[in-house]
Motif scaffolding. Sequence first.
Motif, PDB file in Angstrom:
ATOM      1  N   SER A  22       0.860  -1.192   0.000  1.00 10.17           N
ATOM      2  CA  SER A  22       0.000   0.000   0.000  1.00 10.17           C
ATOM      3  C   SER A  22       0.889   1.232   0.000  1.00 10.17           C
ATOM      4  CB  SER A  22      -0.907   0.030   1.233  1.00 10.17           C
ATOM      5  OG  SER A  22      -2.004  -0.814   1.032  1.00 10.17           O
ATOM      6  N   SER A  23       0.375   2.295  -0.587  1.00  5.56           N
ATOM      7  CA  SER A  23       1.192   3.494  -0.720  1.00  5.56           C
ATOM      8  C   SER A  23       0.325   4.742  -0.755  1.00  5.56           C
ATOM      9  CB  SER A  23       1.993   3.385  -2.022  1.00  5.56           C
ATOM     10  OG  SER A  23       2.593   4.618  -2.336  1.00  5.56           O
ATOM     11  N   CYS A  75       3.538  -1.106  13.410  1.00  2.00           N
ATOM     12  CA  CYS A  75       4.683  -1.900  12.937  1.00  2.00           C
ATOM     13  C   CYS A  75       5.182  -2.812  14.053  1.00  2.00           C
ATOM     14  CB  CYS A  75       5.806  -0.983  12.469  1.00  2.00           C
ATOM     15  SG  CYS A  75       5.453  -0.122  10.921  1.00  2.00           S
ATOM     16  N   PRO A 130       4.792   8.973   8.015  1.00  3.55           N
ATOM     17  CA  PRO A 130       6.187   8.930   7.561  1.00  3.55           C
ATOM     18  C   PRO A 130       6.428   7.761   6.612  1.00  3.55           C
ATOM     19  CG  PRO A 130       6.027   8.040   9.775  1.00  3.55           C
ATOM     20  CD  PRO A 130       4.651   8.534   9.413  1.00  3.55           C
ATOM     21  N   ILE A 131       5.448   6.853   6.531  1.00  2.67           N
ATOM     22  CA  ILE A 131       5.599   5.679   5.669  1.00  2.67           C
ATOM     23  C   ILE A 131       5.027   6.000   4.291  1.00  2.67           C
ATOM     24  CG2 ILE A 131       4.834   3.300   5.305  1.00  2.67           C
ATOM     25  CD1 ILE A 131       4.980   2.888   8.301  1.00  2.67           C
ATOM     26  N   PRO A 135       1.533   4.032  11.844  1.00  7.18           N
ATOM     27  CA  PRO A 135       2.866   3.411  11.819  1.00  7.18           C
ATOM     28  C   PRO A 135       3.244   2.687  13.108  1.00  7.18           C
ATOM     29  CG  PRO A 135       2.945   5.598  10.846  1.00  7.18           C
ATOM     30  CD  PRO A 135       1.572   5.449  11.442  1.00  7.18           C
ATOM     31  N   ALA A 136       2.680   3.100  14.248  1.00  5.02           N
ATOM     32  CA  ALA A 136       3.017   2.432  15.515  1.00  5.02           C
ATOM     33  C   ALA A 136       2.651   0.950  15.481  1.00  5.02           C
ATOM     34  CB  ALA A 136       2.304   3.117  16.673  1.00  5.02           C
ATOM     35  N   TRP A 161       7.864  -4.601   5.272  1.00  5.33           N
ATOM     36  CA  TRP A 161       8.974  -3.871   4.646  1.00  5.33           C
ATOM     37  C   TRP A 161       8.394  -2.522   4.275  1.00  5.33           C
ATOM     38  CZ3 TRP A 161      13.993  -5.251   2.552  1.00  5.33           C
ATOM     39  CH2 TRP A 161      14.487  -4.375   1.575  1.00  5.33           C
ATOM     40  N   VAL A 162       8.918  -1.437   4.843  1.00  2.00           N
ATOM     41  CA  VAL A 162       8.340  -0.120   4.553  1.00  2.00           C
ATOM     42  C   VAL A 162       9.431   0.813   4.034  1.00  2.00           C
ATOM     43  CG1 VAL A 162       6.632  -0.435   6.390  1.00  2.00           C
ATOM     44  CG2 VAL A 162       8.674   0.916   6.844  1.00  2.00           C
ATOM     45  N   THR A 163       9.008   1.818   3.276  1.00  2.00           N
ATOM     46  CA  THR A 163       9.957   2.836   2.823  1.00  2.00           C
ATOM     47  C   THR A 163       9.451   4.203   3.252  1.00  2.00           C
ATOM     48  OG1 THR A 163       8.884   3.130   0.667  1.00  2.00           O
ATOM     49  CG2 THR A 163      10.645   1.493   0.806  1.00  2.00           C
ATOM     50  N   ASP A 164      10.399   5.120   3.469  1.00  2.00           N
ATOM     51  CA  ASP A 164      10.010   6.484   3.814  1.00  2.00           C
ATOM     52  C   ASP A 164      10.026   7.342   2.542  1.00  2.00           C
ATOM     53  OD1 ASP A 164      12.657   7.177   3.289  1.00  2.00           O
ATOM     54  OD2 ASP A 164      13.235   7.241   5.405  1.00  2.00           O
ATOM     55  N   ALA A 221      14.631   2.078   3.144  1.00  2.00           N
ATOM     56  CA  ALA A 221      13.801   0.905   3.460  1.00  2.00           C
ATOM     57  C   ALA A 221      14.040   0.429   4.890  1.00  2.00           C
ATOM     58  CB  ALA A 221      14.102  -0.212   2.475  1.00  2.00           C
ATOM     59  N   TRP A 222      12.978  -0.070   5.502  1.00  2.00           N
ATOM     60  CA  TRP A 222      12.995  -0.565   6.878  1.00  2.00           C
ATOM     61  C   TRP A 222      12.187  -1.852   6.907  1.00  2.00           C
ATOM     62  CZ3 TRP A 222      15.323   3.000  10.336  1.00  2.00           C
ATOM     63  CH2 TRP A 222      15.563   4.260   9.776  1.00  2.00           C
TER      64      TRP A 222
END
Lengths: 272, 82
Positions: A186-187, A244, A216-217, A241-242, A255-258, A263-264
């Motif tokens: 998702s984005s 996560c 932030p994601i 985001p919390a 797997w998330v990106t800012d 990437a995180w």
Amino acid sequence: MNTVRFAAMGTQWWVRADVELGWVRARVAEVEESLSRFDPRSSLSRLNRERIVEDALLAGVVRAAESARAWTGGAFDARLGAQLAGLGYDRDFAAIRRPLVRPGSPSCLRVQVQGARVVLGGEGDLDLGGIAKGWTVDNVMSRLAEHGATHAIVDAGGDIRVLGEAVWVGVPGGAAPVGNAAIATSSTVGRAWLSREGRRLHHLLDPSTGNPATSPIATATVLAATALGAEVIAKALVVRPALCAHVEDWGARAWVTDARGAAWCTPSWEAA
Amino acid sequence: MTEIERSSRASVMLGTACLVVASALIVAADRARPGDASGKSPTGHEEVDPAAAGATTPALAPGLAPAPRPRRVVVVRRSRAS
């Protein structure tokens, strides 16, 4: 191996399996006819107009959506159809030209599901866009397994479920092996548009405000047992985001990106 | 060798010796700086151990760590938002 490709639910479908696939397109079309928010003849549109509908398929998906709202603590909420339409997302995304903007608000819609009957109370509309594709991918995969498939891939525009041996699936900034599991992304970047005031809007609404989530994601990709689970969790992570910290409690990996593309991931993703 | 030549040569040797001693003192002083223990380079820049970088980078959200470097693999499909 057989392969079919077709357009449905506002995206491209790609299905490959070691069984006959002639029925797949018709099944997806049948689900879309029931769940589309953009087709006035769909069961969902009738429900939003008439507030009561008898439809077993719709009832099953609404039940799954209400269940997801409960286990995500409200981060996933299908009761924001009116807010989404108010922000201009009131037709197929490709057709959006001149959105109307109304202030958002949390949903106070009441949803009851009894057998095949769905009843709405209070203000607001249902929008199953956040769960319909995942539900349909799982439904098609279940039927493929019933047809005897031992290896299959169902890809609905990036919501992917794999039966059998793992294959590598590209994710924003990386890749993951997916076998007997599902992955969805998702984005806030893709389905975005400008309001008449030039404000950037996107389709992932924060249920606590009814407005596009500020996060932030930028992208969230989730690996889970089912496509529905992956799709719901991915949306919930962008909105809240919390969550996560809870992804692995749900048996999933993220797997998330800012916004800069960094990437995180959750700890067990690294072991993948 | 004249007196002037002897004197000039001695001055050059003394100057060279002073430079060597001064350089040695500067290097010794840099090595002895307390900044070394906290990862400071002799020029004062932060030195980051790549292996420990992940542990010191603030997380984007709780429960997340910086992702590993992507491996070169043959991708069959792509997961993207649609």
